[in-house]
Design a protein around this motif. Structure first.
Motif, short mmCIF file in Angstrom:
data_model
loop_
_atom_site.label_atom_id
_atom_site.label_comp_id
_atom_site.label_asym_id
_atom_site.label_seq_id
_atom_site.Cartn_x
_atom_site.Cartn_y
_atom_site.Cartn_z
N SER A 1 -33.64 -18.05 30.41
CA SER A 1 -32.96 -16.70 30.94
C SER A 1 -32.40 -16.71 32.28
O SER A 1 -32.90 -17.37 33.15
CB SER A 1 -34.08 -15.66 31.13
OG SER A 1 -33.60 -14.44 31.51
N SER B 1 -34.72 -12.19 35.32
CA SER B 1 -34.89 -13.17 34.24
C SER B 1 -36.36 -13.37 34.15
O SER B 1 -36.98 -13.94 32.99
CB SER B 1 -34.29 -14.63 34.93
OG SER B 1 -35.01 -14.90 36.04
N ASN C 1 -33.72 -5.51 23.96
CA ASN C 1 -32.40 -4.99 24.10
C ASN C 1 -32.29 -3.53 24.39
O ASN C 1 -31.69 -2.76 25.18
CB ASN C 1 -31.49 -5.37 22.97
CG ASN C 1 -30.20 -4.74 23.01
OD1 ASN C 1 -29.33 -4.98 24.01
ND2 ASN C 1 -29.82 -3.64 21.89
N THR D 1 -29.14 -12.82 30.47
CA THR D 1 -28.79 -13.46 29.41
C THR D 1 -29.90 -14.54 28.71
O THR D 1 -30.90 -14.50 29.33
CB THR D 1 -27.56 -14.39 29.58
OG1 THR D 1 -27.98 -15.50 30.59
CG2 THR D 1 -26.53 -13.69 30.28
N ASP E 1 -31.06 -17.38 26.13
CA ASP E 1 -31.12 -18.61 25.24
C ASP E 1 -32.61 -18.77 24.71
O ASP E 1 -33.37 -19.02 25.31
CB ASP E 1 -30.58 -19.80 25.97
CG ASP E 1 -29.13 -20.20 25.66
OD1 ASP E 1 -28.67 -19.83 24.59
OD2 ASP E 1 -28.44 -20.48 26.71
N LYS F 1 -28.56 -16.77 20.65
CA LYS F 1 -27.80 -16.77 21.95
C LYS F 1 -27.32 -15.46 22.18
O LYS F 1 -26.70 -14.84 21.29
CB LYS F 1 -26.76 -17.99 21.99
CG LYS F 1 -27.00 -19.41 21.92
CD LYS F 1 -25.67 -20.22 22.13
CE LYS F 1 -25.08 -20.09 23.54
NZ LYS F 1 -26.30 -20.61 24.43
N TRP F 2 -27.64 -14.87 23.28
CA TRP F 2 -27.23 -13.46 23.71
C TRP F 2 -26.64 -13.49 25.07
O TRP F 2 -27.31 -13.32 25.90
CB TRP F 2 -28.39 -12.52 23.41
CG TRP F 2 -27.92 -11.05 23.24
CD1 TRP F 2 -26.58 -10.69 23.49
CD2 TRP F 2 -28.76 -10.18 22.68
NE1 TRP F 2 -26.58 -9.11 23.07
CE2 TRP F 2 -27.76 -9.03 22.59
CE3 TRP F 2 -29.92 -9.95 22.01
CZ2 TRP F 2 -28.43 -7.52 21.85
CZ3 TRP F 2 -30.51 -8.82 21.66
CH2 TRP F 2 -29.66 -7.71 21.48
N GLY F 3 -25.35 -13.36 25.20
CA GLY F 3 -24.61 -13.53 26.48
C GLY F 3 -24.53 -14.66 27.20
O GLY F 3 -24.06 -14.83 28.46
N ALA F 4 -25.19 -15.86 26.72
CA ALA F 4 -25.47 -17.12 27.52
C ALA F 4 -24.59 -18.06 27.41
O ALA F 4 -23.57 -17.67 26.64
CB ALA F 4 -26.69 -17.81 26.90
N PRO G 1 -24.04 -9.47 26.77
CA PRO G 1 -25.57 -9.48 27.14
C PRO G 1 -26.44 -8.57 26.69
O PRO G 1 -25.70 -7.51 26.28
CB PRO G 1 -25.78 -9.85 28.55
CG PRO G 1 -24.63 -9.25 29.17
CD PRO G 1 -23.40 -9.36 28.37
N SER H 1 -27.58 -22.66 32.09
CA SER H 1 -27.27 -21.45 32.66
C SER H 1 -25.78 -21.40 33.07
O SER H 1 -25.13 -22.47 32.99
CB SER H 1 -27.91 -20.99 33.75
OG SER H 1 -27.78 -22.27 34.94
N ASP H 2 -25.28 -20.18 33.24
CA ASP H 2 -23.70 -20.20 33.60
C ASP H 2 -23.10 -21.17 34.54
O ASP H 2 -22.14 -21.55 34.85
CB ASP H 2 -23.26 -18.59 33.46
CG ASP H 2 -23.91 -17.97 34.74
OD1 ASP H 2 -24.68 -18.41 35.56
OD2 ASP H 2 -23.57 -16.76 34.95
#
Length: 652
Positions: free
Chosen positions: A485, A498, A523, A536, A538, A553-556, A576, A604-605
């Motif tokens: 996260s 997170s 969500n 985000t 994973d 995956k949601w926004g990751a 996300p 992570s980003d």
């Protein structure tokens, strides 16, 4: 002296720890499995019917998980063939087993291996058996024996290749072992299958399952000995049913006495009676009951009722959501403005009664411009209406006020509609959660894979904590979860986001909630919050029973699958969680297989870059820890950086 006594007290514990550590070593564990395969192959080599070899050992070779264990089983089968049979039968069995071993090696990596090997074993038995059939001469008995050998090879391969270890599967495997013990003879001249069958039958749970097991084990012993173990064990299993529950400790002694009496009464040799009674007597000292029928657990009626009530709430809200939308309230804007301004005007009757059609036609032209611009100005008003209206400025001011009120009402209604949608989704997922909780637990499949997980990370330069959170944990059944996260921003605020997301998802997943449901619950909670912060996600779900996994995956940031220098990029940038419900507001799912010891890399980003992708592609090692350290070491400290790497290995 006291020191020596304390050291002596520690010796047993030290021995247990050393033994456990030795057995946990992969090489030692594999050596133990190979030894078990060798002994099993040697025992199964003795399977036969009335002096005819049954190549059940060849079926076992087809079912071995590794070539090394298959080779050990082949060696055991050859040793057993020499021990239990004469030269001709030993050569026949060894030849069939060699062909089965060759087929197992040839089709090692074939996708349909479980469908190919049973016919190949049968063909091998048929090819070898035809030579001995022609040598013995064609007769009804020889042809029947020939067909029995091919059928035994086929069915035994199916049995040993069966993936799910059910109770019936284990029962048949034990029957094969009893059949194999038939070739071994005790010093008193009685087959070892007699006490083995009596032991297994006496240790089985009483009831219909016990009767079934007694008949199967008795038949397996009688195929080689023919002394009447089937009726003796079946009668003993029936007699045990008369023992009440309060005296259940007497069931195995009663079984021993009844089976021995029946064998003696049927005229069986005295050594056979003693051997059968001795085998059943040994079951008295077994601390476990074999082949227990799984009890059907009842559904939880209270949870079912709660789930039904929540489903009704969901339906009620969805009916409200599915109602037809009302027409735009633009006409009410002019009506309310007229009530405020035009009621006191001397031309009210002329404009709104006598010339009502003309007035509404001109205002309809104005409404389109009004809705597009969000306000009305003097230049937008049609000339005819502007020429008749004596209080035009006041009328336009009232129209703009009512238009603002309309916008507020629409915004409020949209927010209410969104809240209802979120509530309906939450009710739906809670209903599913309660329904799952009310359902009886399914038996857990035996894990076929172990796992290695490594995570490395750095916080942004100048921050005390990282805004990323990564963890790996076991769920219910054979599920393994890996979660990464990434909180919005950096520092303590991002770390708290997170941490909260990770804590919520971990608790739900450990409780047995489906990943889709857990993510949608998170969500919905994010969407209802007013802070606007998010994290985000994973999420990896791995089934350790078969090596299959699903990546949510949601926004990751994108993830990578690595095997032998080949990488596969998974996922693209998405919104996300927390920006809405329904439609595209859901986690993207990707089905994967990690059976080939692939490495799954989650980032992570802050760790996403072209250098990262090149580093992953260039890695040739097999250590998730080393790969994670290499990835994190490449990145600057301008953002929080986290890399999590997962790899699974077969336990066989």
């Amino acid at each position: 002296m006291k020191t020596q006594m304390r050291a002596a007290d520690r010796l047993p514990g030290m021995g247990e720890r050393i033994t456990a550590r030795w057995l946990a070593h992969p090489a030692a564990a594999e050596a133990g499995r190979c030894l078990g395969s060798l002994v099993s192959g040697m025992v199964l080599a003795g399977a036969g019917v009335s002096g005819t070899v049954l190549p059940i050992a060849a079926g076992m070779l087809a079912g071995e998980m590794t070539v090394l264990r298959c080779a050990a089983a082949l060696a055991g089968a050859c040793i057993g063939a020499i021990l239990w049979w004469d030269l001709i039968h030993a050569l026949e069995l060894a030849a069939v087993c060699l062909l089965a071993f060759a087929s197992r090696c040839v089709f090692e990596t074939a996708s349909g291996r479980n469908r190919i090997l049973p016919p190949m074993c049968a063909l091998g038995a048929a090819a070898v058996g035809i030579l001995f059939l022609l040598d013995a001469g064609l007769s009804v008995v020889s042809i029947a024996q020939y067909l029995a050998k091919a059928l035994a090879a086929f069915l035994s391969a199916l049995l040993f290749l069966h993936e799910q270890e059910t109770m019936q599967h284990k029962l048949l495997l034990c029957a094969c072992l009893v059949l194999g013990f038939g070739a071994a003879t005790l010093p008193v001249g009685i087959s070892l299958a007699v006490p083995a069958a009596a032991l297994l039958a006496a240790a089985t749970e009483p009831g219909m399952q016990g009767i079934r097991c007694a008949l199967i084990f008795g038949l397996a012993a009688d195929l080689q000995t023919g002394i009447g173990m089937t009726p003796a064990l079946g009668a003993a299993a029936l007699g045990v049913l008369l023992v009440p529950e309060k005296a259940k400790n007497l069931r195995r002694p009663v079984f021993t006495a009844l089976s021995g009496l029946y064998l003696a009464a049927s005229g069986a040799p005295i050594p056979a009676v003693i051997a059968g009674a001795a085998g059943a007597f040994c079951a008295i000292f077994l601390p476990v009951t074999l082949f227990v029928t799984p009890r059907a657990t009842k559904r939880n009626e209270k949870l079912e009722g709660a789930a039904a009530a929540i489903e009704e709430l969901d339906k009620m809200l969805r009916q409200e959501l599915n109602e037809p939308k009302r027409a735009p309230e633009t006409a009410m804007v002019f009506d309310k403005a007229a009530e405020k301004v035009c009621r006191c005007c001397v031309r009210y009757q002329s404009c709104w009664e006598q010339s009502a059609a003309q007035t509404y036609e001109e205002l309809c032209q104005l409404s389109r411009i009004m809705l597009e611009n969000g306000a009305v100005e003097r230049a937008d008003v049609p000339d005819g209406f502007a020429g008749r209206c004596r209080h035009l400025e006041g009328f336009l001011k009232a129209v703009n006020q009512e238009l603002d009120s309309l916008a507020y009402r629409r915004q409020f209604n949209a927010r209410v509609q969104e809240t209802r949608t979120i509530a309906a989704e939450q009710y739906r997922h809670l209903g599913l959660l309660l329904s799952d909780a009310a359902r009886p637990a399914e038996p857990m499949e035996k894990p076929q894979f172990s796992y290695v997980f490594a995570v490395r990370g750095n916080q942004r330069s100048g921050n005390e904590v990282s805004g990323d959170q990564a963890c790996c944990f076991r769920g219910q059944g054979d599920n393994l979860f890996v979660l990464l996260s990434d909180g919005m921003g950096t520092g303590r605020t991002a770390a708290e986001e997170s941490r909260t997301a990770s804590s919520v998802l971990t608790g739900l997943l450990k409780a047995g909630v489906a990943p889709e449901t857990a993510l949608q619950l998170l969500n919905g909670a994010y969407t209802l919050r007013s802070s606007g912060a998010f994290a985000t996600i994973d999420l990896v779900q791995v089934h350790l029973a078969n090596g299959e996994c699903c990546l949510y995956k949601w926004g990751a940031a994108p993830s990578y699958l690595l095997l032998d220098g080949r990488i596969k990029r998974i996922g693209t940038a998405t919104i996300p969680p927390g920006f809405g419900v329904g439609g595209n507001h859901a986690a993207r799912q990707t089905q994967l297989s990690l059976q080939g010891e692939e490495m799954l890399v989650l980032l992570s980003d802050g760790a996403q870059s072209a250098q990262t992708e090149q580093c992953i592609a260039a890695y040739r090692g097999d250590s998730p820890k080393e790969l994670a350290e290499k990835i994190v070491g490449l990145q600057p400290t301008e953002d929080d950086v986290t890399a999590a790497v997962l790899q699974i290995h077969s336990v066989f």
